[in-house]
Design a protein around this motif. Structure first.
Motif: not given
Length: 230
Positions: A133-151
């Motif tokens: 739709n002519n609105d080019s955007q990039r994204g980043i995913i930001i998590f809480d630090k957790s036991t799942y970080e390495s996964t």
């Protein structure tokens, strides 16, 4: 740039819980400051002298645990609802992405792996839709630090290179980032979103979910931002 803040509710390994939730909100970069500022004002309304230690965290707020023990139930629940109302009133570009699974129904798949694949691919598809739709955007995913970080880090790398079951992530500018929730009101908001879904699916309590139910990524009446395996 769109920033997707994510957190989980329920424990992937707790046999006493039926559901696991991974959920959060995608914010256009300029929206983050406004929402964080509004959340700061909300917390300051109950502790103006020292609001920083009061972390918006669904389970302790609902049950009156840890630092929230000193506040009455009505006040704690009101703050949860008001925080979610801030999102509900915010710009239409701010959208929820979530995956709710009945852990038994997806066994032997890992709930964390399954949920992250669903949410990451749906966020990527959302960004692809914006591009078309002519609105080019990039994204980043930001998590809480957790036991799942390495996964999560390993999965994200694989999805960008090897691919997931629907293709390759094409619109994320970096692997997921991990923040201490104490330092980010937006991570705290994602916790409240995830907890709202957990209360609905695990206990049939939709008093919080009902506030944000219209904020999922949606096109043509289809909630692309919500995956349910229940």
């Amino acid at each position: 740039m769109h920033l997707l803040y994510l957190d989980e509710a329920g424990s992937a390994g707790d046999a006493g819980q039926t559901h696991f939730v991974l959920a959060g909100v995608s914010l256009f970069e300029r929206q983050g400051y406004w929402i964080a500022n509004e959340l700061d004002k909300l917390v300051s309304s109950i502790n103006p002298a020292d609001p920083a230690p009061l972390e918006l965290h669904g389970s302790p707020m609902f049950g009156g645990k840890k630092i929230w023990r000193q506040y009455p139930k009505e006040q704690r629940w009101h703050i949860i609802k008001e925080a979610l109302e801030i999102l509900a009133r915010s710009h239409h570009s701010n959208r929820i992405f979530a995956c709710v699974v009945n852990k038994q129904n997806i066994s032997p798949a890992d709930p964390v792996n399954y949920s992250f694949e669903q949410v990451a691919s749906r966020f990527d598809q959302y960004l692809s839709r914006l591009h078309k739709n002519n609105d080019s955007q990039r994204g980043i995913i930001i998590f809480d630090k957790s036991t799942y970080e390495s996964t999560i880090q390993g999965l994200a790398t694989d999805f960008r290179t090897i691919g997931h079951r629907w293709g390759v992530l094409r619109n994320l500018s970096e692997v997921p980032l991990f923040l201490d929730s104490k330092a980010s009101r937006l991570i705290q908001l994602s916790d409240l979103i995830a907890y709202s879904l957990f209360r609905k699916y695990e206990f049939g309590d939709d008093q919080f979910y009902s506030i944000i139910q219209d904020r999922f990524d949606e096109v043509g009446g289809i909630k692309h931002g919500l995956c349910e395996r229940i």
